[in-house]
Scaffold this motif. Structure first.
Motif, mmCIF file in Angstrom:
data_model
loop_
_atom_site.group_PDB
_atom_site.id
_atom_site.type_symbol
_atom_site.label_atom_id
_atom_site.label_comp_id
_atom_site.label_asym_id
_atom_site.label_seq_id
_atom_site.Cartn_x
_atom_site.Cartn_y
_atom_site.Cartn_z
ATOM 1 N N UNK A 104 24.339 59.738 142.455
ATOM 2 C CA UNK A 104 25.246 58.784 142.919
ATOM 3 C C UNK A 104 25.383 59.000 144.580
ATOM 4 N N UNK A 105 25.311 59.983 145.120
ATOM 5 C CA UNK A 105 25.452 60.121 146.525
ATOM 6 C C UNK A 105 24.146 59.441 147.404
ATOM 7 N N UNK A 147 32.909 54.862 150.549
ATOM 8 C CA UNK A 147 31.930 55.745 150.109
ATOM 9 C C UNK A 147 32.614 56.652 148.998
ATOM 10 N N UNK A 148 33.871 56.974 149.123
ATOM 11 C CA UNK A 148 34.513 57.459 147.851
ATOM 12 C C UNK A 148 34.727 56.541 146.870
ATOM 13 N N UNK A 149 35.190 55.447 146.959
ATOM 14 C CA UNK A 149 35.455 54.418 146.261
ATOM 15 C C UNK A 149 34.295 54.119 145.412
ATOM 16 N N UNK A 154 30.391 54.758 140.615
ATOM 17 C CA UNK A 154 29.207 55.195 140.266
ATOM 18 C C UNK A 154 29.380 56.193 139.150
ATOM 19 N N UNK A 155 30.454 57.264 139.255
ATOM 20 C CA UNK A 155 30.391 58.370 138.472
ATOM 21 C C UNK A 155 31.620 58.193 137.427
ATOM 22 N N UNK A 156 32.026 56.845 137.429
ATOM 23 C CA UNK A 156 33.095 56.417 136.246
ATOM 24 C C UNK A 156 34.238 57.281 136.266
ATOM 25 N N UNK A 157 34.708 57.694 137.411
ATOM 26 C CA UNK A 157 35.766 58.239 137.678
ATOM 27 C C UNK A 157 37.141 57.471 137.794
ATOM 28 N N UNK A 158 38.058 57.480 137.046
ATOM 29 C CA UNK A 158 39.103 56.490 137.261
ATOM 30 C C UNK A 158 40.381 56.924 137.788
#
Length: 184
Positions: A104-105, A147-149, A154-158
């Protein structure tokens, strides 16, 4: 004399030496057996014409002190109480998460990745990162936020609750915490 025959003739002396070290006949017998096993498997390394007895005594002595050091570090845990206090997160999930994060990075635009790495991984302040990137502090803050958003997408972190122990480790942590122990 054949080295194997010579090895066998020294058993009584080895047993006496082992008994003097351990003070217990059963432990002495175990120590002699261990020394003989090591000597037998290493017999090809014995130099013919040298002192077999000294070689065997050295092996026995080293085996005794190795076992002594090992036992000194051991903790008796007959009821399993100490073992129950030990827990660790499964490592394979962490490795997989790190691989996902790296992929993702790499998908971030170069300016956002640079700002995020400078702030998040390298520990620079926003001011220092702005000097390195040759831009305004607000620009660095904006890049890090974007970038964090984007990483979250991309990592599907909600939510923040999704960070940390995975679903396999969470019951372990909950169980330990419910018993009044802290998890570091």
């Amino acid at each position: 004399m054949n080295p194997r025959q010579e090895l066998l003739q020294h058993i009584p002396n080895l047993r006496a030496f082992a008994l003097s070290l351990t003070g217990n006949a059963d432990q002495a017998d175990d120590l002699v057996q261990e020394a003989l096993m090591k000597a037998w498997t290493s017999l090809e390394r014995f130099q013919p014409g040298t002192n077999m007895r000294a070689w065997l005594f050295t092996i026995l002595r080293n085996a005794f002190y190795s076992e002594f050091r090992k036992k000194r570090r051991e903790v008796e845990d007959a009821d399993g109480a100490m073992a129950a206090k030990l827990s660790s997160h499964p490592e394979q999930f962490g490795h997989m998460d790190l691989d996902d994060f790296r992929r993702a990075l790499e998908e971030l635009p170069p300016d956002q990745k640079e700002a995020l790495v400078l702030i998040g991984a390298s520990g620079f302040s926003y001011e220092e990162a702005a000097q390195i990137c040759e831009c305004a502090v607000g620009t660095v803050k904006s890049r890090v936020n974007r970038a964090r958003t984007r990483l979250g997408e991309l990592l599907s972190v909600e939510s923040v609750a999704e960070y940390g122990p995975d679903t396999v480790a969470q019951p372990i942590i909950t169980n330990v915490q419910s018993k009044g122990r802290s998890v570091a």
